[in-house]
Design a protein around this motif. Structure first.
Motif, PDB file in Angstrom:
ATOM      1  N   GLY A  22      32.582  15.934  -0.681  1.00  0.00           N
ATOM      2  CA  GLY A  22      33.242  17.079  -1.309  1.00  0.00           C
ATOM      3  C   GLY A  22      34.711  17.119  -1.018  1.00  0.00           C
ATOM      4  N   LYS A  23      35.218  16.081  -0.360  1.00  0.00           N
ATOM      5  CA  LYS A  23      36.625  16.047  -0.021  1.00  0.00           C
ATOM      6  C   LYS A  23      37.415  15.457  -1.183  1.00  0.00           C
ATOM      7  CE  LYS A  23      39.996  14.063   3.185  1.00  0.00           C
ATOM      8  NZ  LYS A  23      40.195  13.202   4.372  1.00  0.00           N
ATOM      9  N   LEU A  24      38.279  16.274  -1.739  1.00  0.00           N
ATOM     10  CA  LEU A  24      39.154  15.831  -2.814  1.00  0.00           C
ATOM     11  C   LEU A  24      40.598  15.934  -2.354  1.00  0.00           C
ATOM     12  CD1 LEU A  24      37.516  17.605  -5.869  1.00  0.00           C
ATOM     13  CD2 LEU A  24      37.562  15.151  -5.460  1.00  0.00           C
ATOM     14  N   ILE A  25      41.391  14.943  -2.746  1.00  0.00           N
ATOM     15  CA  ILE A  25      42.822  14.986  -2.495  1.00  0.00           C
ATOM     16  C   ILE A  25      43.485  15.306  -3.816  1.00  0.00           C
ATOM     17  CG2 ILE A  25      44.835  13.661  -1.755  1.00  0.00           C
ATOM     18  CD1 ILE A  25      42.665  11.946  -0.171  1.00  0.00           C
ATOM     19  N   PHE A  26      44.166  16.443  -3.842  1.00  0.00           N
ATOM     20  CA  PHE A  26      44.761  16.917  -5.085  1.00  0.00           C
ATOM     21  C   PHE A  26      46.248  16.587  -5.151  1.00  0.00           C
ATOM     22  CE2 PHE A  26      41.642  19.560  -7.251  1.00  0.00           C
ATOM     23  CZ  PHE A  26      40.700  19.823  -6.281  1.00  0.00           C
ATOM     24  N   GLY A  27      46.719  16.390  -6.385  1.00  0.00           N
ATOM     25  CA  GLY A  27      48.148  16.349  -6.624  1.00  0.00           C
ATOM     26  C   GLY A  27      48.693  17.772  -6.639  1.00  0.00           C
ATOM     27  N   GLN A  28      49.997  17.883  -6.791  1.00  0.00           N
ATOM     28  CA  GLN A  28      50.628  19.201  -6.738  1.00  0.00           C
ATOM     29  C   GLN A  28      50.418  20.010  -8.013  1.00  0.00           C
ATOM     30  OE1 GLN A  28      51.123  19.858  -3.529  1.00  0.00           O
ATOM     31  NE2 GLN A  28      53.276  20.398  -3.737  1.00  0.00           N
TER      32      GLN A  28
ATOM     33  N   PHE B 123      42.424  20.123   1.463  1.00  0.00           N
ATOM     34  CA  PHE B 123      41.045  20.144   1.913  1.00  0.00           C
ATOM     35  C   PHE B 123      40.952  20.617   3.358  1.00  0.00           C
ATOM     36  CE2 PHE B 123      36.706  18.884   2.248  1.00  0.00           C
ATOM     37  CZ  PHE B 123      36.558  18.237   3.463  1.00  0.00           C
TER      38      PHE B 123
ATOM     39  N   TYR C 171      39.023  24.835   0.599  1.00  0.00           N
ATOM     40  CA  TYR C 171      40.390  24.372   0.371  1.00  0.00           C
ATOM     41  C   TYR C 171      41.368  25.517   0.605  1.00  0.00           C
ATOM     42  CZ  TYR C 171      38.461  20.240  -1.888  1.00  0.00           C
ATOM     43  OH  TYR C 171      37.785  19.074  -2.138  1.00  0.00           O
TER      44      TYR C 171
ATOM     45  N   LEU D  78      46.873  22.281  -3.081  1.00  0.00           N
ATOM     46  CA  LEU D  78      45.475  22.374  -2.653  1.00  0.00           C
ATOM     47  C   LEU D  78      45.217  21.368  -1.555  1.00  0.00           C
ATOM     48  CD1 LEU D  78      43.961  22.613  -6.187  1.00  0.00           C
ATOM     49  CD2 LEU D  78      43.155  24.060  -4.330  1.00  0.00           C
TER      50      LEU D  78
ATOM     51  N   TYR E 146      45.433  19.605 -12.524  1.00  0.00           N
ATOM     52  CA  TYR E 146      45.487  18.911 -11.239  1.00  0.00           C
ATOM     53  C   TYR E 146      44.748  17.582 -11.343  1.00  0.00           C
ATOM     54  CZ  TYR E 146      46.714  23.404  -9.087  1.00  0.00           C
ATOM     55  OH  TYR E 146      47.328  24.583  -8.745  1.00  0.00           O
TER      56      TYR E 146
ATOM     57  N   LYS F 249      36.314  16.775   7.587  1.00  0.00           N
ATOM     58  CA  LYS F 249      37.243  17.786   8.052  1.00  0.00           C
ATOM     59  C   LYS F 249      38.647  17.336   7.667  1.00  0.00           C
ATOM     60  CE  LYS F 249      38.170  20.561  12.188  1.00  0.00           C
ATOM     61  NZ  LYS F 249      39.589  20.793  11.937  1.00  0.00           N
TER      62      LYS F 249
END
Lengths: 113, 111
Positions: free
Chosen positions: B97-103, A45, A35, A43, B86, A57
């Motif tokens: 393993g792909k995470l979408i994070f908030g700010q 990815f 990340y 953050l 977060y 990706k």
């Protein structure tokens, strides 16, 4: 049990150069994710590897690349560095690639001047 | 598009007061949602996940699919809860393993 180790901790590079960051996962972990963390974008990815194969990706330009070795260690490379690449790069590892099972490293702080 | 929104950058409360950190998401499928916490000078770590329906350090979070929210709550804040929080979303049924994070939201608990 050692945690996720990222080297180097800090790095200063000049625009146009390339850089390689390293991540050693927890022993036995097969998956590594990367990340980018910046104050403006938060953050984001970059990519994910599972048993040496890139599984996902993110939306980053082709200058960002990575790989995973047979011992699960991972590297990411950024070529032709831009000022905007200055960020904290985080690596996380997981035994099974399931979301929520990832352990994060401390990160590599990259500064591009 | 998948998106996680944490509307507050900073939440400041007094010790003993209730805390609610807001998280809203946008996702077309069945998401898995998480809360991560980063204490000062420490690594990012998982606090809790919606599928576990557990309480960690007194924090709980309920997934509300109707309101597409996953707010984090604690009835009585402690000073040691001060940290960056977060909210994150995983697609692909959580097998990624792909995470979408908030700010992120900084929680400041004042004595």
């Amino acid at each position: 049990k050692a945690g996720v180790t990222q080297t180097p901790r800090y790095l200063i590079k000049t625009r146009g150069q390339q850089v390689t960051l390293s991540c050693s996962p927890i022993s036995g972990h097969r998956s590594v994710s990367w990340y980018q963390q910046t104050p403006g974008q938060g953050l984001q990815f970059l990519f994910e590897y599972f048993s040496e194969t890139q599984r996902n990706k993110g939306n980053f330009p082709g200058r960002f690349s990575g790989r995973q070795f047979s011992n699960s260690r991972s590297e990411m490379n950024v070529s032709t560095l831009e000022l905007g690449d200055s960020a904290l790069y985080l690596c996380a590892s997981s035994p099974d690639g399931v979301a929520g099972s990832y352990t994060f490293g401390s990160g590599t702080r990259l500064t591009v001047v | 598009a998948q998106r996680v929104t944490q509307p507050e950058k900073l939440l400041s409360v007094f010790k003993g007061a209730p805390v609610e950190l807001k998280c809203n998401y946008s996702y077309s499928g069945s998401p898995e949602l998480f809360w991560y916490v980063q204490y000062s000078r420490q690594r990012l770590q998982l606090l809790l996940r919606h599928i576990s329906r557990e309480s960690i350090k007194g924090f709980t979070a309920d997934l509300n699919k109707g309101e597409t929210s996953f707010h984090l709550k604690k009835p009585f804040a402690q000073e040691e809860d001060s940290a960056m929080y977060y909210c994150a979303l995983s697609d692909a049924g959580g097998n990624t393993g792909k995470l979408i994070f908030g700010q992120g939201t900084t929680l400041q608990v004042k004595p």
